[in-house]
Design an enzyme around this catalytic site. Structure first.
Site, PDB file in Angstrom:
ATOM      1  N   ARG A  47       0.813  -1.217   0.000  1.00  0.00           N
ATOM      2  CA  ARG A  47       0.000   0.000   0.000  1.00  0.00           C
ATOM      3  C   ARG A  47       0.847   1.267   0.000  1.00  0.00           C
ATOM      4  O   ARG A  47       0.476   2.289  -0.547  1.00  0.00           O
ATOM      5  CB  ARG A  47      -0.861   0.007   1.277  1.00  0.00           C
ATOM      6  CG  ARG A  47      -2.306  -0.310   0.992  1.00  0.00           C
ATOM      7  CD  ARG A  47      -3.147  -0.045   2.175  1.00  0.00           C
ATOM      8  NE  ARG A  47      -2.364  -0.118   3.412  1.00  0.00           N
ATOM      9  CZ  ARG A  47      -2.882  -0.138   4.624  1.00  0.00           C
ATOM     10  NH1 ARG A  47      -4.174  -0.083   4.767  1.00  0.00           N
ATOM     11  NH2 ARG A  47      -2.127  -0.207   5.705  1.00  0.00           N
ATOM     12  N   LYS A 154       2.732 -17.984   8.462  1.00  0.00           N
ATOM     13  CA  LYS A 154       1.839 -18.307   9.548  1.00  0.00           C
ATOM     14  C   LYS A 154       1.334 -17.020  10.209  1.00  0.00           C
ATOM     15  O   LYS A 154       1.995 -15.999  10.032  1.00  0.00           O
ATOM     16  CB  LYS A 154       2.530 -19.201  10.569  1.00  0.00           C
ATOM     17  CG  LYS A 154       3.797 -18.558  11.162  1.00  0.00           C
ATOM     18  CD  LYS A 154       4.165 -19.140  12.454  1.00  0.00           C
ATOM     19  CE  LYS A 154       3.556 -18.377  13.577  1.00  0.00           C
ATOM     20  NZ  LYS A 154       4.222 -17.122  13.918  1.00  0.00           N
ATOM     21  N   HIS A 184       9.047 -21.349   9.673  1.00  0.00           N
ATOM     22  CA  HIS A 184      10.499 -21.137   9.535  1.00  0.00           C
ATOM     23  C   HIS A 184      11.313 -22.069  10.427  1.00  0.00           C
ATOM     24  O   HIS A 184      12.495 -22.261  10.200  1.00  0.00           O
ATOM     25  CB  HIS A 184      10.876 -19.664   9.708  1.00  0.00           C
ATOM     26  CG  HIS A 184      10.925 -19.204  11.121  1.00  0.00           C
ATOM     27  ND1 HIS A 184       9.813 -18.835  11.823  1.00  0.00           N
ATOM     28  CD2 HIS A 184      11.962 -19.051  11.988  1.00  0.00           C
ATOM     29  CE1 HIS A 184      10.168 -18.475  13.047  1.00  0.00           C
ATOM     30  NE2 HIS A 184      11.465 -18.595  13.175  1.00  0.00           N
ATOM     31  N   LYS A 188      15.244 -24.421   9.882  1.00  0.00           N
ATOM     32  CA  LYS A 188      16.430 -24.375  10.743  1.00  0.00           C
ATOM     33  C   LYS A 188      17.225 -25.662  10.555  1.00  0.00           C
ATOM     34  O   LYS A 188      16.667 -26.755  10.622  1.00  0.00           O
ATOM     35  CB  LYS A 188      16.037 -24.206  12.213  1.00  0.00           C
ATOM     36  CG  LYS A 188      15.440 -22.825  12.509  1.00  0.00           C
ATOM     37  CD  LYS A 188      15.168 -22.653  13.986  1.00  0.00           C
ATOM     38  CE  LYS A 188      14.321 -21.435  14.269  1.00  0.00           C
ATOM     39  NZ  LYS A 188      15.067 -20.199  14.419  1.00  0.00           N
ATOM     40  N   GLU A 222      12.000 -17.386  24.683  1.00  0.00           N
ATOM     41  CA  GLU A 222      12.553 -16.154  24.110  1.00  0.00           C
ATOM     42  C   GLU A 222      12.787 -15.157  25.227  1.00  0.00           C
ATOM     43  O   GLU A 222      11.978 -15.085  26.164  1.00  0.00           O
ATOM     44  CB  GLU A 222      11.561 -15.541  23.136  1.00  0.00           C
ATOM     45  CG  GLU A 222      11.359 -16.356  21.890  1.00  0.00           C
ATOM     46  CD  GLU A 222      10.359 -15.678  20.984  1.00  0.00           C
ATOM     47  OE1 GLU A 222      10.767 -14.769  20.253  1.00  0.00           O
ATOM     48  OE2 GLU A 222       9.177 -16.040  21.026  1.00  0.00           O
ATOM     49  N   ASP A 241       0.687 -18.565  18.033  1.00  0.00           N
ATOM     50  CA  ASP A 241       1.905 -17.997  17.466  1.00  0.00           C
ATOM     51  C   ASP A 241       3.043 -19.016  17.394  1.00  0.00           C
ATOM     52  O   ASP A 241       3.837 -18.996  16.459  1.00  0.00           O
ATOM     53  CB  ASP A 241       2.333 -16.793  18.331  1.00  0.00           C
ATOM     54  CG  ASP A 241       3.479 -16.006  17.727  1.00  0.00           C
ATOM     55  OD1 ASP A 241       3.358 -15.628  16.556  1.00  0.00           O
ATOM     56  OD2 ASP A 241       4.484 -15.772  18.431  1.00  0.00           O
ATOM     57  N   HIS A 246       5.394 -24.128  15.127  1.00  0.00           N
ATOM     58  CA  HIS A 246       6.784 -24.507  15.411  1.00  0.00           C
ATOM     59  C   HIS A 246       6.891 -25.674  16.397  1.00  0.00           C
ATOM     60  O   HIS A 246       7.620 -26.635  16.166  1.00  0.00           O
ATOM     61  CB  HIS A 246       7.566 -23.323  15.978  1.00  0.00           C
ATOM     62  CG  HIS A 246       7.426 -22.053  15.185  1.00  0.00           C
ATOM     63  ND1 HIS A 246       7.287 -22.049  13.818  1.00  0.00           N
ATOM     64  CD2 HIS A 246       7.420 -20.755  15.556  1.00  0.00           C
ATOM     65  CE1 HIS A 246       7.205 -20.788  13.397  1.00  0.00           C
ATOM     66  NE2 HIS A 246       7.275 -19.992  14.436  1.00  0.00           N
ATOM     67  N   LYS A 346       7.496 -15.824  26.099  1.00  0.00           N
ATOM     68  CA  LYS A 346       8.271 -14.615  25.835  1.00  0.00           C
ATOM     69  C   LYS A 346       8.759 -14.082  27.176  1.00  0.00           C
ATOM     70  O   LYS A 346       8.189 -14.382  28.217  1.00  0.00           O
ATOM     71  CB  LYS A 346       7.391 -13.572  25.154  1.00  0.00           C
ATOM     72  CG  LYS A 346       6.952 -14.024  23.758  1.00  0.00           C
ATOM     73  CD  LYS A 346       6.898 -12.876  22.796  1.00  0.00           C
ATOM     74  CE  LYS A 346       6.456 -13.315  21.411  1.00  0.00           C
ATOM     75  NZ  LYS A 346       7.573 -13.614  20.511  1.00  0.00           N
TER      76      LYS A 346
END
Ligand code: BG6
Length: 508
Positions: A47, A154, A184, A188, A222, A241, A246, A346
């Site tokens: 955009r 995703k 992803h 790995k 994380e 998520d 994953h 997280k």
């Protein structure tokens, strides 16, 4: 290495973070390794109103910032950026796609590229359907003049129904072998190495079952919070998520049967069988098998860490989970009765992803152990960082008597001098260019994964009494998650201490 046919890569959402942090640097790295076809072009669409020059300049900066230093040099980046161009479009306007078609024809004839187009949907997921419909209506999925493939980021849907609907919309317009659902983690190197470790070595497979394995633990932690993605994350949460994709893919590769070949479907069939064998978690069992948490503000080494509800884009009364831990079983001959524990969060003390195979202890304990702990072997597959594999086993402590001591035997990828581990996106984009879908989730895998999570989503939505436990940023999540682990005195493995209350030290 095999190279793809000449092609144009069209990145939807080209002004976004993913394109500049991951996609463009990955394509640049492929170019530097001579893995791009002889003639190629990258067209960013979105955009935002960029000229070609502004887009090139931004991507130049992105490569300098996010590509690996060893290979990034100004001259080669400038040359590479000449292959980039930009077109402003409105994803929901069919006319924009007519312009896109003309632009693609123009690039094709200018650069002598045949009609192979690869569309990368790096947009918010709410746009996937409309983009697919508009591409199809503009005949941009028509393969008469070359291949037409689409990469979808995703999350692939929000739940079982929306995942099924998205699959249905796509299947009305393109075939499954044109769709590449990216996860992803499958790109790995160490995740792929799971297959090699398991099936290239004779020593592990005989032990890889309920007779010798006590439990399996998978952690993806994380240290960062939600950063600038509060808006997206608050409507997603850790289950959607990280777990749906994953973590479950890592479960699939850890638990699958040997595939009959390395063919994409042979591998994905085995992963699917694992997903189909996941013992459903009943809605009423969710509080016993699943723990969710949300980070709260804390001090980490004298620095104030913001709590989740105070992050930008997050509702002040949000109940979205930034941590989730699940205990489950796989109902098949290999794994019957073996608990699997997975957790992700997280704002934990460190960034680490690892798979821990805990073997059963010996039937009789002959030796004294100073630590007083039960002896047991474990195999730790370190996905990141410090990629490698470590085996924990007992040895005699030197000196008098027969005291046993747990020691490590380890292998680190970094010890393989001069071997560069390619980024996940490099590997995956290269595979799509070649039409290899081995490392991409198939429609049935995605739907079966959603089906397994559905009772958890439903229980959380229907029952506000199910707690969202707060945990201070910099800690390993709610302590109550230890209650999930069966066996006296057993806890999750803690690769390093809490940061909120101690100095960091990391050990395997
Ligand atoms: C993404 C999630 O898929 O994976 C992010 O959307 C998460 O929230 C990221 O931070 C983790 O990836 P990695 O490769 O850093 O472990």
């Amino acid at each position: 290495m095999e190279k793809s046919d000449n092609l144009i890569i069209v990145i939807f959402g080209a002004s976004g973070d993913l394109a500049s942090r991951k996609l463009i640097p990955a394509i640049y790295s492929l170019r530097m390794q001579a893995l791009m076809p002889e003639r190629y072009s990258v067209l960013g669409v979105g955009r935002t109103d960029f000229t070609d020059d502004v887009f090139r300049k931004k991507m130049h900066e992105a490569i300098l910032a996010f590509s690996e230093e060893k290979i990034a040099d100004e001259g080669s980046i400038t040359d590479f950026c000449l292959n980039l161009s930009y077109l402003q479009i409105d994803n929901s306007n069919p006319d924009s796609f007519i312009h896109l078609r003309e632009k693609l024809k123009e690039i094709s004839s200018e650069k002598g590229i045949d009609g192979n187009y690869l569309y990368y949907l790096a947009t918010p997921p709410s746009l996937y359907e409309v983009i697919a419909v508009n591409l199809s209506d503009a005949a941009l999925f028509d393969q008469a003049e070359g291949f037409r493939r689409v990469i979808i980021e995703k999350p692939f849907g929000y739940d079982l129904d929306s995942g099924r609907k998205l699959n249905a919309v796509l299947h009305e317009r393109i075939s499954e072998d044109q769709i590449f659902r990216i996860d992803h983690y499958l790109g790995k190197e160490t995740v792929q190495n799971l297959l090699v470790t398991r099936f290239a070595n004779g020593i592990f497979e005989p032990l890889w079952n309920r007779n010798y394995i006590d439990r399996i633990e998978i952690t993806s932690a994380e240290s960062l919070g939600v950063e600038e993605r509060g808006g997206y994350y608050d409507s997603s949460g850790a289950l959607r998520d990280m777990v749906q994709n994953h973590l479950l893919q890592m479960v699939g590769l850890t638990a699958m049967e040997p595939p009959s070949s390395l063919n994409a479907d042979a591998i994905r069939n085995e992963v699917l069988k694992v997903f189909q064998s996941l013992q459903p978690i009943m809605e009423e069992d969710v509080p016993r098998q699943v723990v969710r948490g949300q980070y709260t503000g804390s001090m980490i080494r004298g620095v104030c860490a913001t709590g989740y509800r105070n992050e930008k884009g997050v509702a002040r009364d949000s109940r979205t989970e930034t941590y989730v831990a699940i205990k489950f079983f796989i109902n098949n001959w290999r794994w019957g009765g073996v608990p699997f524990y997975i957790r992700t969060g997280k704002r934990m003390p460190t960034r680490v992803t690892e798979i821990v195979i805990h073997f059963k202890s010996t039937p009789h304990h002959l030796f004294r152990r100073e630590s007083g702990k039960m002896s047991a072997n474990s195999l730790i597959i370190r996905i990141q960082p410090d990629e490698g594999i470590l085996m924990k086993f007992d040895m005699k402590e030197p000196g008098a008597g027969f005291n046993a001591k747990n020691v490590n035997m380890d292998f680190h990828y970094k010890d393989l001098a001069d071997i560069r581990i390619p980024s996940a996106y490099e590997r995956l984009i290269a595979d799509v260019m070649l039409g290899d879908s081995t490392l991409f989730s198939r429609d049935d895998e995605v739907e079966t994964a959603w089906k397994f999570l559905e009772p958890i989503q439903k229980a959380w939505a229907a029952n506000p009494a199910i707690k969202v436990y707060g945990y201070p940023a910099g800690t390993w999540g709610p302590e109550i998650a230890n209650d999930l682990i069966e066996g006296e005195g057993l806890t999750w493995r803690y690769p390093c201490k809490n940061l909120a209350d101690d100095e960091l030290y990391c050990e395997l």
